[in-house]
Structures are given as structure tokens and as C-alpha cells.
Design an enzyme around this catalytic site. Structure first.
Site, PDB file in Angstrom:
ATOM      1  N   TRP A  81      39.705  20.462 -12.527  1.00 32.35           N
ATOM      2  CA  TRP A  81      38.497  19.634 -12.410  1.00 32.35           C
ATOM      3  C   TRP A  81      38.773  18.228 -12.950  1.00 32.35           C
ATOM      4  O   TRP A  81      38.457  17.220 -12.319  1.00 32.35           O
ATOM      5  CB  TRP A  81      37.412  20.309 -13.231  1.00 32.35           C
ATOM      6  CG  TRP A  81      36.006  20.077 -12.813  1.00 32.35           C
ATOM      7  CD1 TRP A  81      35.558  19.410 -11.711  1.00 32.35           C
ATOM      8  CD2 TRP A  81      34.845  20.524 -13.514  1.00 32.35           C
ATOM      9  NE1 TRP A  81      34.186  19.410 -11.686  1.00 32.35           N
ATOM     10  CE2 TRP A  81      33.720  20.093 -12.774  1.00 32.35           C
ATOM     11  CE3 TRP A  81      34.641  21.255 -14.679  1.00 32.35           C
ATOM     12  CZ2 TRP A  81      32.418  20.361 -13.184  1.00 32.35           C
ATOM     13  CZ3 TRP A  81      33.344  21.525 -15.079  1.00 32.35           C
ATOM     14  CH2 TRP A  81      32.244  21.084 -14.336  1.00 32.35           C
ATOM     15  N   HIS A 139      50.070  21.821 -20.368  1.00 24.73           N
ATOM     16  CA  HIS A 139      49.381  22.722 -21.294  1.00 24.73           C
ATOM     17  C   HIS A 139      50.083  22.805 -22.659  1.00 24.73           C
ATOM     18  O   HIS A 139      49.676  23.607 -23.504  1.00 24.73           O
ATOM     19  CB  HIS A 139      49.320  24.141 -20.706  1.00 24.73           C
ATOM     20  CG  HIS A 139      48.365  24.296 -19.564  1.00 24.73           C
ATOM     21  ND1 HIS A 139      47.111  23.726 -19.545  1.00 24.73           N
ATOM     22  CD2 HIS A 139      48.488  24.981 -18.388  1.00 24.73           C
ATOM     23  CE1 HIS A 139      46.498  24.048 -18.419  1.00 24.73           C
ATOM     24  NE2 HIS A 139      47.305  24.798 -17.703  1.00 24.73           N
ATOM     25  N   LEU A 256      32.958  16.559  -6.898  1.00 26.05           N
ATOM     26  CA  LEU A 256      33.484  17.367  -8.000  1.00 26.05           C
ATOM     27  C   LEU A 256      32.632  18.604  -8.284  1.00 26.05           C
ATOM     28  O   LEU A 256      32.941  19.356  -9.207  1.00 26.05           O
ATOM     29  CB  LEU A 256      33.576  16.513  -9.266  1.00 26.05           C
ATOM     30  CG  LEU A 256      34.561  15.348  -9.216  1.00 26.05           C
ATOM     31  CD1 LEU A 256      34.365  14.423 -10.413  1.00 26.05           C
ATOM     32  CD2 LEU A 256      36.001  15.847  -9.151  1.00 26.05           C
ATOM     33  N   SER A 257      31.588  18.830  -7.504  1.00 25.18           N
ATOM     34  CA  SER A 257      30.734  20.001  -7.718  1.00 25.18           C
ATOM     35  C   SER A 257      31.498  21.273  -7.368  1.00 25.18           C
ATOM     36  O   SER A 257      32.454  21.262  -6.592  1.00 25.18           O
ATOM     37  CB  SER A 257      29.466  19.911  -6.862  1.00 25.18           C
ATOM     38  OG  SER A 257      29.792  20.003  -5.480  1.00 25.18           O
ATOM     39  N   MET A 261      34.385  21.707  -4.561  1.00 31.33           N
ATOM     40  CA  MET A 261      35.752  21.900  -5.070  1.00 31.33           C
ATOM     41  C   MET A 261      36.347  23.227  -4.600  1.00 31.33           C
ATOM     42  O   MET A 261      37.524  23.297  -4.262  1.00 31.33           O
ATOM     43  CB  MET A 261      35.763  21.839  -6.598  1.00 31.33           C
ATOM     44  CG  MET A 261      35.699  20.439  -7.175  1.00 31.33           C
ATOM     45  SD  MET A 261      37.266  19.535  -7.092  1.00 31.33           S
ATOM     46  CE  MET A 261      38.215  20.347  -8.370  1.00 31.33           C
TER      47      MET A 261
END
Length: 288
Positions: A81, A139, A256-257, A261
């Protein structure tokens, strides 16, 4: 440079997954060059794999550029996101390129090939050869990032999430993508005792939080992105020195919802699912 400790407990063996195999603790021996932050704290080690150990020095010595953009997070905290949002804001809302070039190529997962067994490529080299300004997803905790980050000071964006929600999401990720076949209680016990990939979970976030002001880290929260994306978009715009109209931001927020997406093949990581299926030779069932 690093101390490596194999994880050999019965629980560590129980939560091994076919995608990455056995795990080890990787400890940085000398962190004197790291930023001090608001409170003195020893930067956390990280649970990774023997394959990663063979690549750790390459990452440590990676050349970092001032115009780099690093998207940092513990797994399942809104990484994808954030990547899509940040790439679009910093690239003048170039939806055409975003639709034509997969997010994995626009924002490269640095250590992906360093822990996935039989990965058909080299994501570290992909970062090294990427066109600037590079967008890099990672990460790793602060102790295992490239050393030059702390002197070159590129843009750093960290996305945090309620650890309980992230844990449940990571369990499903482990089960469907890593090929884990154990129980949820075993997974959660292993997460709580720092025996799951990229753990320890909480210190990962606290280490970044501790240096956020010193390193000008843009700290985002998954929950705020869900409840008040408009404000988050404006914060990210300020961080990149970008100005967009209310109408442009509303269009971006819709892009971006979740509903958009999940159906965006350029950004929904469906290609990762395909890669996992090709590496394992098995169809991943009931997972989108």
C-alpha cells in the site's frame, strides 16, 4: 561483521516453511556507526536464513544515493500500500507508468532473493542497477540496513501496524505463500519468542521509532491510512515537496482503496503468487 546463531529449538523446526527453509539469528557485531536516537537501546538482531547470511555483506556495503526512497516495515504492515502511494506521489501521479510497470520493478524488494530458496534472480543486483531515483522496499531492521544509509540520509518511510493484526496477516501469508503447514498457535508462539522470519517483531518497530527524528523518517501507521488516508496523503506530499489539488488527491485515494488495489495486477502482488506457485510446483488454493 555478523554473528550467526542457528535456531534449533523444536518450535523453530516446527515453523520452518518450504519457501525459505531453516532460520538463524543474524546479529550485527559493531553498531557504533548507527544513530543514537532518543533513548540508548541496542538495535535488535533479525531472524533470517542461512542463504541470507551469504548475502548480508553485499547489503551492508550497498551504495546508497541521496535521492533513494526506502520503504521500510515489518512484514504485513501495509508495505505494498505504502509503496504504491509513495511511488505515485513522488512521480507526479504517473498512473500510466504505474499500470504498465509492475510495482515489484518500480519499488524493488531488496532482500527477496536473499532468503527465498531457488529464487530465479538477484534482487540486490536489481537494486544496484535500478534507474535513479530508486525506490527500495525492505523488511530488515536498522542493524542490517546498508551502512551508508546513516551518512547519505536518503528518504526513509516506515509503515507500522497494530502487531496483533500484523501477526494474523503474517500467519496467513506464511501459510499460503511460504508453505507453512503448522498450526496458528505454534506460529504465534514462535512469533512471540522471536523465531519467525524478520522477527523480533516489536523491537523492529521500536528501533525505527527511536531514530525517526534524528534520521527524518516519515513514520506512517496502517490504521491511519485506513481511517484518514487524506491526511496521510498530504503528509507524504509535504515530505516529498509535492503539491496536488484536492481533486487529484481524491483520485489518488480512490486508486489506493482496497477495492481498486485488490484488482490492480500491477500492484496487488499477484505476480508473487505466480512465482511461489512456479517455485513450489503447487497451486496456492483459496488465497487472493
Amino acid at each position: 561483521m555478523f554473528t550467526v546463531k542457528p535456531l534449533e529449538s523444536p518450535l523453530a523446526k516446527t515453523v520452518e516453511a518450504p519457501m525459505h527453509g531453516s532460520t538463524v539469528e543474524v546479529h550485527l557485531n559493531d553498531g557504533s556507526y548507527l544513530p543514537t536516537g532518543e533513548k540508548p537501546r541496542k538495535p535488535t538482531h533479525c531472524v533470517l536464513t542461512p542463504k541470507f547470511v551469504t548475502q548480508a555483506e553485499r547489503i551492508h556495503h550497498l551504495t546508497v544515493y541521496e535521492d533513494d526512497v526506502w520503504i521500510l516495515s515489518f512484514p504485513k504492515c501495509g508495505t505494498t500500500w505504502t509503496q504504491e502511494m509513495v511511488w505515485l506521489i513522488s512521480h507526479d501521479l504517473d498512473y500510466r507508468t504505474a499500470s504498465e510497470v509492475n510495482l515489484l520493478d518500480r519499488s524493488v524488494f531488496l532482500e527477496f532473493s536473499a532468503f527465498v530458496l531457488n529464487y530465479p534472480g538477484d534482487t540486490i543486483e536489481q537494486v544496484e542497477k535500478a534507474t535513479r531515483p530508486r525506490h527500495i522496499q525492505c523488511h530488515l531492521p536498522i542493524a542490517l540496513l546498508p551502512k551508508q544509509i546513516w551518512t547519505v540520509r536518503p528518504k526513509l518511510i516506515y509503515c507500522a501496524r497494530n502487531p496483533k493484526d500484523a501477526s494474523v496477516s503474517f500467519y496467513h501469508h506464511y501459510r499460503h505463500l511460504h508453505g507453512y503447514r503448522g498450526t496458528m498457535p505454534d506460529f504465534l508462539d514462535a512469533l512471540l519468542t522471536d523465531q519467525i522470519l524478520f522477527g523480533p517483531q516489536i523491537p523492529h518497530t521500536l528501533d525505527y521509532w527511536n531514530v525517526r527524528r534524528e534520521m527524518n523518517i516519515l513514520f506512517l501507521h496502517f490504521e491511519e491510512m485506513k481511517t484518514n488516508m487524506g491526511d496521510v496523503l498530504r503528509r507524504v506530499c509535504r515530505y516529498f515537496g509535492k503539491t496536488y489539488s484536492d481533486e487529484q488527491l481524491a483520485t489518488l485515494e480512490n486508486h489506493l482503496s482496497f477495492d481498486v488495489m485488490k484488482n490492480n495486477k500491477s500492484a496487488n502482488n499477484s505476480c508473487v503468487l505466480e512465482l511461489v506457485e512456479s517455485l513450489s510446483g503447487k497451486k496456492v488454493e483459496n488465497f487472493q
